[in-house]
Write a protein that holds these residues in place. Structure first.
Motif, PDB file in Angstrom:
ATOM      1  N   VAL A 161       0.850  -1.203   0.000  1.00 54.38           N
ATOM      2  CA  VAL A 161       0.000   0.000   0.000  1.00 54.38           C
ATOM      3  C   VAL A 161       0.885   1.252   0.000  1.00 54.38           C
ATOM      4  N   VAL A 162       0.373   2.310  -0.644  1.00 50.33           N
ATOM      5  CA  VAL A 162       1.094   3.593  -0.636  1.00 50.33           C
ATOM      6  C   VAL A 162       0.145   4.678  -0.144  1.00 50.33           C
ATOM      7  N   THR A 163       0.703   5.690   0.520  1.00 54.14           N
ATOM      8  CA  THR A 163      -0.115   6.810   0.995  1.00 54.14           C
ATOM      9  C   THR A 163      -0.511   7.652  -0.210  1.00 54.14           C
ATOM     10  N   ALA A 164      -1.815   7.822  -0.441  1.00 51.18           N
ATOM     11  CA  ALA A 164      -2.263   8.648  -1.567  1.00 51.18           C
ATOM     12  C   ALA A 164      -2.550  10.065  -1.099  1.00 51.18           C
ATOM     13  N   SER A 165      -3.133  10.209   0.097  1.00 53.32           N
ATOM     14  CA  SER A 165      -3.377  11.561   0.613  1.00 53.32           C
ATOM     15  C   SER A 165      -3.571  11.549   2.119  1.00 53.32           C
ATOM     16  N   VAL A 166      -3.266  12.707   2.719  1.00 47.06           N
ATOM     17  CA  VAL A 166      -3.614  12.935   4.123  1.00 47.06           C
ATOM     18  C   VAL A 166      -4.856  13.819   4.048  1.00 47.06           C
ATOM     19  N   ALA A 184     -13.551   1.024   2.141  1.00 43.85           N
ATOM     20  CA  ALA A 184     -12.744   0.572   1.007  1.00 43.85           C
ATOM     21  C   ALA A 184     -13.503   0.924  -0.262  1.00 43.85           C
ATOM     22  N   PHE A 185     -12.797   1.463  -1.249  1.00 40.94           N
ATOM     23  CA  PHE A 185     -13.421   1.750  -2.544  1.00 40.94           C
ATOM     24  C   PHE A 185     -12.918   0.685  -3.517  1.00 40.94           C
ATOM     25  N   LYS A 186     -12.536   1.072  -4.760  1.00 36.82           N
ATOM     26  CA  LYS A 186     -12.091   0.023  -5.694  1.00 36.82           C
ATOM     27  C   LYS A 186     -10.650  -0.405  -5.371  1.00 36.82           C
ATOM     28  N   THR A 187      -9.746   0.580  -5.376  1.00 35.00           N
ATOM     29  CA  THR A 187      -8.340   0.265  -5.057  1.00 35.00           C
ATOM     30  C   THR A 187      -7.847   1.064  -3.857  1.00 35.00           C
ATOM     31  N   SER A 188      -8.653   2.015  -3.416  1.00 28.61           N
ATOM     32  CA  SER A 188      -8.216   2.883  -2.307  1.00 28.61           C
ATOM     33  C   SER A 188      -8.964   2.544  -1.029  1.00 28.61           C
ATOM     34  N   ARG A 208       1.072  -0.387  -9.879  1.00 29.63           N
ATOM     35  CA  ARG A 208      -0.247  -0.139 -10.482  1.00 29.63           C
ATOM     36  C   ARG A 208      -1.356  -0.436  -9.473  1.00 29.63           C
ATOM     37  N   PRO A 209      -2.355   0.487  -9.339  1.00 33.06           N
ATOM     38  CA  PRO A 209      -3.442   0.246  -8.384  1.00 33.06           C
ATOM     39  C   PRO A 209      -4.156  -1.083  -8.635  1.00 33.06           C
ATOM     40  N   THR A 210      -4.485  -1.770  -7.536  1.00 34.26           N
ATOM     41  CA  THR A 210      -5.108  -3.087  -7.629  1.00 34.26           C
ATOM     42  C   THR A 210      -6.281  -3.177  -6.644  1.00 34.26           C
ATOM     43  N   SER A 269     -11.059  15.284  -1.516  1.00 31.24           N
ATOM     44  CA  SER A 269      -9.633  15.087  -1.750  1.00 31.24           C
ATOM     45  C   SER A 269      -9.330  15.067  -3.255  1.00 31.24           C
ATOM     46  N   LEU A 270     -10.175  14.384  -4.025  1.00 30.29           N
ATOM     47  CA  LEU A 270      -9.963  14.299  -5.478  1.00 30.29           C
ATOM     48  C   LEU A 270     -10.188  15.652  -6.137  1.00 30.29           C
ATOM     49  N   LEU A 271     -11.139  16.415  -5.602  1.00 27.54           N
ATOM     50  CA  LEU A 271     -11.417  17.744  -6.139  1.00 27.54           C
ATOM     51  C   LEU A 271     -10.222  18.673  -5.901  1.00 27.54           C
ATOM     52  N   LEU A 272      -9.678  18.646  -4.665  1.00 31.01           N
ATOM     53  CA  LEU A 272      -8.527  19.501  -4.339  1.00 31.01           C
ATOM     54  C   LEU A 272      -7.300  19.102  -5.150  1.00 31.01           C
ATOM     55  N   ALA A 273      -7.196  17.809  -5.476  1.00 31.34           N
ATOM     56  CA  ALA A 273      -6.063  17.323  -6.285  1.00 31.34           C
ATOM     57  C   ALA A 273      -6.318  17.519  -7.774  1.00 31.34           C
ATOM     58  N   LYS A 274      -7.470  18.126  -8.099  1.00 33.64           N
ATOM     59  CA  LYS A 274      -7.883  18.366  -9.496  1.00 33.64           C
ATOM     60  C   LYS A 274      -8.003  17.052 -10.281  1.00 33.64           C
ATOM     61  N   LYS A 275      -8.443  15.982  -9.576  1.00 37.42           N
ATOM     62  CA  LYS A 275      -8.605  14.686 -10.254  1.00 37.42           C
ATOM     63  C   LYS A 275     -10.060  14.426 -10.624  1.00 37.42           C
ATOM     64  N   ILE A 276     -10.983  15.249 -10.085  1.00 45.46           N
ATOM     65  CA  ILE A 276     -12.372  15.216 -10.557  1.00 45.46           C
ATOM     66  C   ILE A 276     -12.845  16.658 -10.763  1.00 45.46           C
TER      67      ILE A 276
HETATM   68  C1  LIG Z   1      -1.553   6.863  -5.181  1.00 46.36           C
HETATM   69  C2  LIG Z   1      -1.324   6.441  -6.627  1.00 46.36           C
HETATM   70  C3  LIG Z   1      -1.033   4.939  -6.710  1.00 46.36           C
HETATM   71  C4  LIG Z   1      -2.601   6.748  -7.405  1.00 46.36           C
HETATM   72  O1  LIG Z   1      -2.309   6.541  -8.751  1.00 46.36           O
HETATM   73  P1  LIG Z   1      -3.291   7.116  -9.914  1.00 46.36           P
HETATM   74  O2  LIG Z   1      -2.581   7.046 -11.192  1.00 46.36           O
HETATM   75  O3  LIG Z   1      -3.893   8.410  -9.467  1.00 46.36           O
HETATM   76  O4  LIG Z   1      -4.346   5.987  -9.942  1.00 46.36           O
HETATM   77  P2  LIG Z   1      -5.891   6.086 -10.118  1.00 46.36           P
HETATM   78  O5  LIG Z   1      -6.330   7.374 -10.772  1.00 46.36           O
HETATM   79  O6  LIG Z   1      -6.309   4.787 -10.741  1.00 46.36           O
HETATM   80  O7  LIG Z   1      -6.367   6.123  -8.617  1.00 46.36           O
HETATM   81  C5  LIG Z   1      -6.275   4.979  -7.791  1.00 46.36           C
HETATM   82  C6  LIG Z   1      -7.132   5.217  -6.581  1.00 46.36           C
HETATM   83  O8  LIG Z   1      -6.550   6.245  -5.799  1.00 46.36           O
HETATM   84  C7  LIG Z   1      -7.504   7.228  -5.497  1.00 46.36           C
HETATM   85  N1  LIG Z   1      -6.815   8.489  -5.351  1.00 46.36           N
HETATM   86  C8  LIG Z   1      -5.869   8.986  -6.168  1.00 46.36           C
HETATM   87  N2  LIG Z   1      -5.479  10.197  -5.716  1.00 46.36           N
HETATM   88  C9  LIG Z   1      -6.202  10.436  -4.594  1.00 46.36           C
HETATM   89  C10 LIG Z   1      -6.273  11.530  -3.680  1.00 46.36           C
HETATM   90  N3  LIG Z   1      -5.524  12.614  -3.831  1.00 46.36           N
HETATM   91  N4  LIG Z   1      -7.161  11.450  -2.662  1.00 46.36           N
HETATM   92  C11 LIG Z   1      -7.935  10.355  -2.480  1.00 46.36           C
HETATM   93  N5  LIG Z   1      -7.907   9.294  -3.316  1.00 46.36           N
HETATM   94  C12 LIG Z   1      -7.049   9.345  -4.354  1.00 46.36           C
HETATM   95  C13 LIG Z   1      -8.445   7.197  -6.692  1.00 46.36           C
HETATM   96  O9  LIG Z   1      -9.705   7.777  -6.381  1.00 46.36           O
HETATM   97  C14 LIG Z   1      -8.541   5.707  -6.918  1.00 46.36           C
HETATM   98  O10 LIG Z   1      -9.411   5.143  -5.943  1.00 46.36           O
HETATM   99  P3  LIG Z   1     -10.448   3.937  -6.275  1.00 46.36           P
HETATM  100  O11 LIG Z   1      -9.770   2.994  -7.235  1.00 46.36           O
HETATM  101  O12 LIG Z   1     -10.668   3.292  -4.962  1.00 46.36           O
HETATM  102  O13 LIG Z   1     -11.678   4.599  -6.827  1.00 46.36           O
HETATM  103  C15 LIG Z   1      -0.137   7.228  -7.283  1.00 46.36           C
HETATM  104  O14 LIG Z   1      -0.481   8.607  -7.352  1.00 46.36           O
HETATM  105  C16 LIG Z   1       1.152   7.077  -6.522  1.00 46.36           C
HETATM  106  O15 LIG Z   1       1.842   6.075  -6.626  1.00 46.36           O
HETATM  107  N6  LIG Z   1       1.517   8.099  -5.735  1.00 46.36           N
HETATM  108  C17 LIG Z   1       2.711   8.074  -4.902  1.00 46.36           C
HETATM  109  C18 LIG Z   1       2.435   7.334  -3.589  1.00 46.36           C
HETATM  110  C19 LIG Z   1       3.581   7.459  -2.642  1.00 46.36           C
HETATM  111  O16 LIG Z   1       4.719   7.316  -3.008  1.00 46.36           O
HETATM  112  N7  LIG Z   1       3.243   7.782  -1.386  1.00 46.36           N
HETATM  113  C20 LIG Z   1       4.235   8.084  -0.402  1.00 46.36           C
HETATM  114  C21 LIG Z   1       4.536   9.532  -0.484  1.00 46.36           C
HETATM  115  S1  LIG Z   1       6.136   9.927   0.064  1.00 46.36           S
END
Ligand SMILES: CC(C)(COP(=O)(O)OP(=O)(O)OC[C@H]1O[C@@H](n2cnc3c(N)ncnc32)[C@H](O)[C@@H]1OP(=O)(O)O)[C@@H](O)C(=O)NCCC(=O)NCCS
Length: 169
Positions: free
Chosen positions: A53-58, A82-86, A121-123, A149-156
């Protein structure tokens, strides 16, 4: 993948606050608490998904109470949805009174982790079924937090943040 409950991911980390971990007024340095929470939450997400697992956001951190030098601090982390991969992980942070042993809540935090394969790759992750009233409350609000979170990251786009829009209707 069979669904899991929050208690299956429950992770409890207890540690003391030592001199090298404080700010100039002898309270726990915020970055140190963030790191402890990242570790506890990462373990909880791993227990839920059994994946890397990797941290996607705080998503949220509230430093409501200072934590003095010498305190015994407990970080309790559980996957809240739990959502699809997050996965959203909710944490409660407690301080233990030295004499009575009673624990009082100091802070709260919410992190999002993504399960990935060996190539990053997300799984997919198992579904989460909340059991208690508090777990159900956190589960319900998690979609709103994900959209914010997705809105602030400009992902939606704003128009796709349906849960947030519903708050103002
Ligand atoms: C997190 C990461 C795997 C997401 O990759 P991505 O290309 O955006 O993948 P996707 O768009 O398919 O998103 C995957 C999931 O992450 C979620 N996600 C991505 N960015 C997000 C954010 N900012 N906030 C919340 N969820 C987020 C998506 O909604 C999606 O969730 P779901 O599948 O449950 O619906 C990728 O950005 C990454 O590897 N980041 C670095 C992680 C890391 O190194 N962390 C440590 C920091 S030092």
């Amino acid at each position: 993948m069979s669904p899991k409950t929050p208690k299956e991911s429950r992770t409890v980390m207890t540690d003391m606050v030592l001199p090298g971990e404080t700010n100039p007024i002898n309270n726990l340095f915020g970055g140190e608490l963030l790191a402890r929470m990242d570790r506890a939450a990462g373990i909880a997400a791993r227990r839920h998904s059994r994946r890397i697992v990797v941290t996607a956001s705080v998503n949220h951190v509230a430093f409501n109470r200072a934590i003095p030098l010498g305190s015994v601090v407990t970080v309790e982390a559980k996957v809240s949805r739990a959502f699809k991969t997050s996965m959203e992980v909710f944490m409660d942070i407690w301080i233990e009174d030295r004499e009575s042993g009673l624990k009082t809540k100091a802070n709260e935090a919410i992190y999002t982790f993504v399960a990935v394969d060996e190539t990053g790759r997300p799984t997919a992750v198992p579904e989460l079924i909340p059991e208690t009233d508090l777990e159900r409350e956190r589960f319900e609000a998690a979609l709103r937090r994900k959209q914010l979170s997705l809105l602030l990251a400009k992902k939606i786009k704003p128009e796709d943040a349906t849960e947030l829009k519903a708050l103002f209707e």
